[in-house]
Motif scaffolding. Structure first.
Motif, PDB file in Angstrom:
ATOM      1  N   TRP A 505      54.103  37.882 -56.347  1.00  0.00           N
ATOM      2  CA  TRP A 505      54.689  39.207 -56.150  1.00  0.00           C
ATOM      3  C   TRP A 505      55.256  39.258 -54.731  1.00  0.00           C
ATOM      4  O   TRP A 505      54.699  38.647 -53.812  1.00  0.00           O
ATOM      5  N   LEU A 506      56.354  39.965 -54.567  1.00  0.00           N
ATOM      6  CA  LEU A 506      56.963  40.094 -53.243  1.00  0.00           C
ATOM      7  C   LEU A 506      57.479  41.514 -53.076  1.00  0.00           C
ATOM      8  O   LEU A 506      58.261  42.002 -53.890  1.00  0.00           O
ATOM      9  N   GLU A 507      56.975  42.171 -52.025  1.00  0.00           N
ATOM     10  CA  GLU A 507      57.330  43.570 -51.777  1.00  0.00           C
ATOM     11  C   GLU A 507      57.983  43.696 -50.400  1.00  0.00           C
ATOM     12  O   GLU A 507      57.451  43.189 -49.407  1.00  0.00           O
ATOM     13  N   PHE A 508      59.151  44.361 -50.373  1.00  0.00           N
ATOM     14  CA  PHE A 508      59.835  44.575 -49.092  1.00  0.00           C
ATOM     15  C   PHE A 508      59.299  45.850 -48.438  1.00  0.00           C
ATOM     16  O   PHE A 508      59.149  46.881 -49.097  1.00  0.00           O
ATOM     17  N   VAL A 509      58.989  45.768 -47.148  1.00  0.00           N
ATOM     18  CA  VAL A 509      58.460  46.915 -46.409  1.00  0.00           C
ATOM     19  C   VAL A 509      59.219  47.052 -45.086  1.00  0.00           C
ATOM     20  O   VAL A 509      59.809  46.096 -44.583  1.00  0.00           O
ATOM     21  N   ALA A 510      59.189  48.270 -44.528  1.00  0.00           N
ATOM     22  CA  ALA A 510      59.891  48.533 -43.259  1.00  0.00           C
ATOM     23  C   ALA A 510      59.134  47.937 -42.077  1.00  0.00           C
ATOM     24  O   ALA A 510      59.732  47.519 -41.087  1.00  0.00           O
ATOM     25  N   GLU A 511      57.792  47.911 -42.168  1.00  0.00           N
ATOM     26  CA  GLU A 511      56.979  47.330 -41.104  1.00  0.00           C
ATOM     27  C   GLU A 511      55.622  46.941 -41.657  1.00  0.00           C
ATOM     28  O   GLU A 511      55.207  47.426 -42.713  1.00  0.00           O
ATOM     29  N   LEU A 512      54.927  46.071 -40.931  1.00  0.00           N
ATOM     30  CA  LEU A 512      53.595  45.623 -41.322  1.00  0.00           C
ATOM     31  C   LEU A 512      52.544  46.354 -40.485  1.00  0.00           C
ATOM     32  O   LEU A 512      52.762  46.598 -39.295  1.00  0.00           O
ATOM     33  N   PRO A 513      51.394  46.689 -41.079  1.00  0.00           N
ATOM     34  CA  PRO A 513      50.325  47.317 -40.285  1.00  0.00           C
ATOM     35  C   PRO A 513      49.747  46.307 -39.302  1.00  0.00           C
ATOM     36  O   PRO A 513      49.474  45.161 -39.655  1.00  0.00           O
ATOM     37  N   LYS A 514      49.570  46.747 -38.048  1.00  0.00           N
ATOM     38  CA  LYS A 514      49.068  45.842 -37.010  1.00  0.00           C
ATOM     39  C   LYS A 514      48.058  46.564 -36.135  1.00  0.00           C
ATOM     40  O   LYS A 514      48.061  47.786 -36.041  1.00  0.00           O
ATOM     41  N   THR A 515      47.223  45.760 -35.483  1.00  0.00           N
ATOM     42  CA  THR A 515      46.364  46.311 -34.439  1.00  0.00           C
ATOM     43  C   THR A 515      47.238  46.628 -33.226  1.00  0.00           C
ATOM     44  O   THR A 515      48.396  46.214 -33.150  1.00  0.00           O
ATOM     45  N   ALA A 516      46.660  47.328 -32.261  1.00  0.00           N
ATOM     46  CA  ALA A 516      47.410  47.671 -31.048  1.00  0.00           C
ATOM     47  C   ALA A 516      47.778  46.429 -30.250  1.00  0.00           C
ATOM     48  O   ALA A 516      48.674  46.471 -29.417  1.00  0.00           O
TER      49      ALA A 516
END
Length: 526
Positions: A505-516
């Protein structure tokens, strides 16, 4: 002052001999004054430049400020400061006074700071004016917090650091600390739960400078260094404080967030010789239309990367563009800085290099025994900069700090040439058809496609409840997502890796969740 000694044979790594009676801040300041560097520039921030003599005076004055408000040895003071001269002033001034600074991440929430103030029972808080709104709702509730000092022009009802420092003596007698005294804390990034107060000793700063900073990075007195990674971050603390101060180099500090535009501005304006970044930033710099040309940074001789494994494609493109290698390495809050690293002239992109002399590593399987070369195991480290413990977290301390060995939580394999190759965090690994699949390997394959800016891969169950890889992809500016592109990316991975590793499966996203600190939070995607 510490001495570096080394045995004649490779099996005995170098050891840094540190005297019993030792104060880390006093050492880092005095070695420069004794070497005649009082007039040499130590720091350049957004407001001006400061010599080693200026720094020494500021550190002494801050120690007197703390004494003047009643703080005593082993009390704790939280620092939530942007990267300006006030950070090394307060950090080193606290340590020289025998008081324990807690360098807080400047990108956290009010809830995070609320927890940290309560957990640490800090007696004082030194906070940048721009960061005060995150603390305003909570400082009154913490009864152990007696003093708030603001770095800036408006104290928001509290004393300003600059005013307090004007009214005290520039002379200060360092506290009689030992090499094993608690020196400073760093809170872990909290990517898997509540942040943990990681307690470091007076001996640790100079250990990392002597074992990694000088021999691996090759930092020298004539270097001008710039770290996009901030000082609150264990990686940035070595980059911008202990390493340059250990040799008398000059450091550029940047208060604002490390956007490509802000980083390019400093690289062009100041022409540093050493640059430190994180993989996400290197990728963003390469993707920017303003990317540097080789002739714009002719003094740049070495770059470093840590915080997360560097995708091979990013490393190769950086070197092709600028002619400078990126020394990718791995460190941790627990180990303070890099213990596994590539070396200049011996870089193998796609690996994290080899152990830093003075540190030993081992790979442990699920049965608790060392794995064979070429097999995946959990990376564990034995080295002199390992934290003493997590504050107030006995169970987590016992799980991570196992006598002389520290668990990293990272999965690695060792190649036939002795290079260590990152496979992912222990809790991020996928088992597909009974075989371990590294999410990082799949991400690296996706990153080699010209349309991809960032990618993260996690485990996902199919209709038969079998685990397969799923990819989340951020596209480069101007490229639109489509079903056709998704299929093309899957095929691209199949051509690069064993077929069972491709993302189903491949999903396009605007940004990835990241730590600070820029690490991808795959658990949020799961």
């Amino acid at each position: 002052m510490p001495e570096l000694s080394s045995a004649d044979h490779a099996s005995s790594p170098p050891r840094v001999s540190i005297p019993r009676h030792y104060n880390a801040a006093h050492d880092l300041i005095q070695r420069n004054l004794q070497a005649g560097r009082a007039q040499k520039v130590a720091y350049i921030d957004d407001q001006g430049s400061y010599t080693y003599g200026d720094l020494a005076e500021r550190v002494n004055r801050f120690g007197n400020v703390l004494a003047g408000i009643g703080l005593e040895a082993e009390n704790r003071v939280m620092l939530c400061l942007l990267d300006t001269i006030d950070f090394p002033t307060a950090f080193l001034g606290s340590i020289q006074a025998g008081i324990v600074p807690i360098a807080a991440n400047t990108l956290l929430t009010t809830a995070d700071y609320d927890f940290m103030l309560g957990d640490s029972r800090a007696r004082a808080l030194v906070v940048s004016e721009a960061l005060w709104p995150a603390f305003a709702p909570i400082v009154a509730k913490h009864k152990t917090l007696r003093h708030v000092i603001v770095s800036g022009k408006d104290g928001k009802g509290h004393p300003c650091l600059s005013d307090l420092m004007k009214g005290v003596s520039a002379g200060f007698e360092p506290a009689p600390t030992t090499c094993d005294d608690f020196c400073f804390w760093l809170y872990s990034s909290g990517s898997t739960g509540t942040p943990k107060g990681t307690v470091h000793l007076h001996s640790h700063l100079i250990q990392t400078a002597e074992l990694y900073g000088k021999p691996i990075l090759g930092i020298r007195e004539d270097d001008l260094v710039f770290s996009a990674a901030k000082l609150f971050f264990a990686y940035g603390l070595g980059n911008g404080l202990s390493f340059p101060l250990s040799v008398g180099a000059t450091t550029i500090l940047m208060g604002e967030r490390p956007t490509p535009q802000a980083v390019f501005q400093r690289l062009r304006q100041h022409q540093p010789t050493i640059f430190y970044g994180v993989p996400t930033l290197y990728g963003a710099l390469l993707a920017s239309p303003d990317m540097l040309k080789r002739e714009e940074v002719t003094r740049l001789r070495v770059c470093a990367s840590a915080g997360e494994a560097l995708p091979a494609d990013i490393g190769r493109r950086w070197t092709e563009t600028l002619g400078v290698e990126i020394l990718d390495g791995i460190g941790s809050t627990e180990m303070l800085h890099i213990f596994l690293s590539n070396r200049s002239g011996e870089v193998r992109y796609g690996t994290t290099g080899k152990p830093v002399p003075g540190y030993a590593v081992r790979l442990i399987g699920e049965d608790g025994n060392p794995v064979a070369q070429g097999e995946i195991g959990e990376l564990q480290i034995n080295g002199p900069s390992a934290a003493a413990m997590y504050w107030n977290s006995r169970e987590k301390s016992r799980h991570t700090f196992m006598g002389e060995w520290t668990r990293s939580g990272d999965k690695y394999i060792e190649t036939a040439e002795g290079y260590f190759q990152y496979c992912g965090r222990s809790d991020d690994m996928l088992k597909v058809s009974g075989i371990y699949v590294s999410p990082f390997e799949v991400e690296g394959a996706l990153m080699t496609h010209e349309a991809v800016l960032e990618a993260a891969v996690v485990a996902h169950a199919d209709t038969d409840e079998l685990i397969k890889p799923k990819a989340y992809v951020v596209l480069k500016a101007g490229i639109k997502p489509s079903d056709e592109l998704a299929e093309a990316l899957k095929l691209h991975v199949k051509e690069k890796l064993a077929p069972y590793k491709y993302p189903r499966w491949l999903e396009f996203v605007a940004e990835l969740p990241k730590t600070a600190t820029g690490k991808i939070q795959r658990f949020k995607l799961r």
